[in-house]
Structure formats: structure tokens, C-alpha cells
Design a protein around this motif. Sequence first.
Motif, PDB file in Angstrom:
ATOM      1  N   PHE A 170       0.828  -1.206   0.000  1.00  0.00           N
ATOM      2  CA  PHE A 170       0.000   0.000   0.000  1.00  0.00           C
ATOM      3  C   PHE A 170       0.866   1.262   0.000  1.00  0.00           C
ATOM      4  O   PHE A 170       0.387   2.343  -0.387  1.00  0.00           O
ATOM      5  CB  PHE A 170      -0.928   0.012   1.225  1.00  0.00           C
ATOM      6  N   ILE A 171       2.142   1.149   0.384  1.00  0.00           N
ATOM      7  CA  ILE A 171       2.994   2.327   0.535  1.00  0.00           C
ATOM      8  C   ILE A 171       3.208   3.067  -0.791  1.00  0.00           C
ATOM      9  O   ILE A 171       3.096   4.303  -0.837  1.00  0.00           O
ATOM     10  CB  ILE A 171       4.333   1.932   1.181  1.00  0.00           C
ATOM     11  N   PRO A 172       3.522   2.369  -1.928  1.00  0.00           N
ATOM     12  CA  PRO A 172       3.665   3.113  -3.184  1.00  0.00           C
ATOM     13  C   PRO A 172       2.422   3.914  -3.556  1.00  0.00           C
ATOM     14  O   PRO A 172       2.534   5.037  -4.071  1.00  0.00           O
ATOM     15  CB  PRO A 172       3.949   2.009  -4.211  1.00  0.00           C
ATOM     16  N   PHE A 173       1.249   3.375  -3.280  1.00  0.00           N
ATOM     17  CA  PHE A 173       0.026   4.096  -3.617  1.00  0.00           C
ATOM     18  C   PHE A 173      -0.219   5.249  -2.652  1.00  0.00           C
ATOM     19  O   PHE A 173      -0.788   6.270  -3.035  1.00  0.00           O
ATOM     20  CB  PHE A 173      -1.158   3.123  -3.636  1.00  0.00           C
ATOM     21  N   LEU A 174       0.229   5.088  -1.423  1.00  0.00           N
ATOM     22  CA  LEU A 174       0.143   6.197  -0.477  1.00  0.00           C
ATOM     23  C   LEU A 174       1.052   7.345  -0.921  1.00  0.00           C
ATOM     24  O   LEU A 174       0.662   8.521  -0.858  1.00  0.00           O
ATOM     25  CB  LEU A 174       0.539   5.716   0.922  1.00  0.00           C
ATOM     26  N   VAL A 211      -7.063  18.846 -13.073  1.00  0.00           N
ATOM     27  CA  VAL A 211      -7.923  18.549 -11.933  1.00  0.00           C
ATOM     28  C   VAL A 211      -8.587  17.185 -12.107  1.00  0.00           C
ATOM     29  O   VAL A 211      -8.631  16.368 -11.169  1.00  0.00           O
ATOM     30  CB  VAL A 211      -8.978  19.660 -11.747  1.00  0.00           C
ATOM     31  N   LEU A 212      -9.108  16.910 -13.318  1.00  0.00           N
ATOM     32  CA  LEU A 212      -9.746  15.617 -13.568  1.00  0.00           C
ATOM     33  C   LEU A 212      -8.767  14.468 -13.379  1.00  0.00           C
ATOM     34  O   LEU A 212      -9.086  13.451 -12.748  1.00  0.00           O
ATOM     35  CB  LEU A 212     -10.327  15.592 -14.985  1.00  0.00           C
ATOM     36  N   GLY A 217      -6.718   9.917 -10.184  1.00  0.00           N
ATOM     37  CA  GLY A 217      -5.554   9.281  -9.567  1.00  0.00           C
ATOM     38  C   GLY A 217      -5.707   9.115  -8.076  1.00  0.00           C
ATOM     39  O   GLY A 217      -5.364   8.065  -7.513  1.00  0.00           O
ATOM     40  N   LEU A 218      -6.246  10.131  -7.405  1.00  0.00           N
ATOM     41  CA  LEU A 218      -6.448  10.059  -5.958  1.00  0.00           C
ATOM     42  C   LEU A 218      -7.460   8.971  -5.596  1.00  0.00           C
ATOM     43  O   LEU A 218      -7.251   8.205  -4.648  1.00  0.00           O
ATOM     44  CB  LEU A 218      -6.916  11.411  -5.429  1.00  0.00           C
ATOM     45  N   LEU A 219      -8.557   8.895  -6.347  1.00  0.00           N
ATOM     46  CA  LEU A 219      -9.579   7.890  -6.060  1.00  0.00           C
ATOM     47  C   LEU A 219      -9.024   6.478  -6.228  1.00  0.00           C
ATOM     48  O   LEU A 219      -9.248   5.598  -5.388  1.00  0.00           O
ATOM     49  CB  LEU A 219     -10.786   8.101  -6.971  1.00  0.00           C
ATOM     50  N   PHE A 220      -8.289   6.248  -7.317  1.00  0.00           N
ATOM     51  CA  PHE A 220      -7.699   4.934  -7.535  1.00  0.00           C
ATOM     52  C   PHE A 220      -6.650   4.607  -6.468  1.00  0.00           C
ATOM     53  O   PHE A 220      -6.563   3.468  -5.996  1.00  0.00           O
ATOM     54  CB  PHE A 220      -7.069   4.857  -8.919  1.00  0.00           C
ATOM     55  N   SER A 221      -5.846   5.589  -6.101  1.00  0.00           N
ATOM     56  CA  SER A 221      -4.806   5.348  -5.090  1.00  0.00           C
ATOM     57  C   SER A 221      -5.420   4.972  -3.746  1.00  0.00           C
ATOM     58  O   SER A 221      -4.961   4.041  -3.080  1.00  0.00           O
ATOM     59  CB  SER A 221      -3.924   6.589  -4.933  1.00  0.00           C
ATOM     60  N   VAL A 222      -6.472   5.687  -3.350  1.00  0.00           N
ATOM     61  CA  VAL A 222      -7.150   5.373  -2.091  1.00  0.00           C
ATOM     62  C   VAL A 222      -7.755   3.972  -2.152  1.00  0.00           C
ATOM     63  O   VAL A 222      -7.649   3.186  -1.189  1.00  0.00           O
ATOM     64  CB  VAL A 222      -8.240   6.423  -1.787  1.00  0.00           C
ATOM     65  N   ALA A 223      -8.381   3.633  -3.289  1.00  0.00           N
ATOM     66  CA  ALA A 223      -8.959   2.285  -3.438  1.00  0.00           C
ATOM     67  C   ALA A 223      -7.876   1.220  -3.344  1.00  0.00           C
ATOM     68  O   ALA A 223      -8.068   0.169  -2.706  1.00  0.00           O
ATOM     69  CB  ALA A 223      -9.697   2.192  -4.772  1.00  0.00           C
TER      70      ALA A 223
END
Length: 286
Positions: A170-174, A211-212, A217-223
Motif C-alpha cells: 500500500f505504501i507506493p500508492f500512499l 484537476v480531472l 488518480g487520488l480515487l484509484f490510489s485510495v482504493a
Amino acid sequence: MQTDYSADDVAAAASLQFFAYIYVLITTFWTYDYACSLDEEWKFLFVSHWTKVKGLYIVTRYVPFLLLATNLYLTFIPNENSGECRALDNICSGLGILSAVCSESFFILRTCALWNNNKILLAAMLVTFLTFVGAAIGVSFATTAPATYAISAIPGITGCYQSSSSFQLFIPFLLLCAFELGLLTLTLTRAIQNWRLTTSRLYIVLVNHNVLYYICGLLFSVANIFTSLLLHYSYHAILHDFQFIVLAILATRMHRHLWQMKRQTHGSDALMQIPMSDMSPTEHTV
């Protein structure tokens, strides 16, 4: 012949099958997107000037083909060699990181362009980005190197998975999430500063694209953070490559769109100058 399997065997087999289905869907999605944009793709490749950013575009666009091919081979070819599983998994991790780095590089340049190509800001972004990339590579390969790989005990189920826990993935996505949040903050700050003063269509499109992209990217990273922490077997990696594929599609589509807009203006938008493969504005007049 063994006919009774443990609950773990059934769960692992189900995860491998589900992973295979998802990867077929991802491959279909990527192929469909490529087929739909084939005219725009070849027009851009043959008409646009050859620059470093065009080279970046080509790598960003075509590395996912290698990533998909390697994962499909890993998923569908019967394999009982854990060493080969580890090698193929490392190749997939490397291709995924390369794809993400190329996609993010577009938006580092775009964000820098919004700030009039401020060299101090560009240097800060590059140092931060390279530090995060180095940390992500270290964590990814340090996690997979000692990992134990297993295949399904149920005949007919292909593919392999990490049987040992790998919560560190999970660290790379964080790190990616934190970096994209920083770029999003820079983009929004610049947009707020200039929203009343800038009427350039290219500038507005550039901000909207940024922005899009960052929100996706943020949504996918959190998932991916949650799936890496909470799911087991092959489920924990179910969205890893899907994020890289979607980011590559967004980055290349947005690049082509901005290039097409610049061609259509034919210099009528004199507020903008588009260097670096007709991609990013260096300045705007208020």
C-alpha cells in the motif's frame, strides 16, 4: 485423486479466477479505447513534431501493451515454478511503475507550465517525485523478493499469487496519493489566483484536465490502499494495474486533445505559447 479441498484452497482458486476475468475486462477496455482513438493516434504520431515529450507520449501509450501481455501470460499459462512467478511479477511491477512515472511526468510539466515554468518549482517537484519513485521501487521489490508464491491446489486453475502477507504494497500508492494531492493543490492555487484574469481556452482546458486527472488518480490510489491492506490472495492486487492503465489513457487522451486544440486555434489564441510538443502553456497575459 484428491476431491476435497480446504476453504483456503477454494478461496485462492476463486481469487485467481476473478483476477483472470478482471484482466480480460481490462485488456478489452484498453483495446477498445485504442481502436476508438486510432485515427487521432496516427494523426498525432505522423503530424506532430518529434520532441522529447512526443517520445514520452509513445512510451506512456505503449508500455501498457507490455504490461497487459505479461500479466495475461502470468494469469493464463500453467506454471508450477515459483521462481518464474516471482520474475514475471517483478516485470509487471516494473512496467506498472514505468507507466505511472510516464503518466505523472506529463502532469508535472503541465503543472509547471501553469506556474510559468518556474525553475525552482520544477526542481522541487522533480526532487520530490524522484524520491517518491525511488521509495516506491524499493518497497515494491523489497516486498516481492522474499514473498512466497503459490499456485492453486485445484486442477485447471492457472496463475499464481503471493501466499505470504504483503501489506507494505500500500505504501507506493500512499506516496502516489500524496504526490498527486500536492500537484492538485498547486493547480488549484494557480487557478484561483488567475480565474478572473485568464480567458484563454487552452489555459482553462489545461486546468480542467489537470484537476480531472488528479481526482481520478487520488480515487484509484485510495482504493488500492484499502485493497492492499484488507484483501488477500489475488484480490489485493486487483486494481493495481487498472489504475496504471486508466492513468495512461487519461494522460495520452488529454495530451492529444490539447494538441488538437492548439492546431485549431492557428495562432488566434495569442495569449498562449505551446512548447514541448504543443502541450503546455509557458505564459499567459492578463
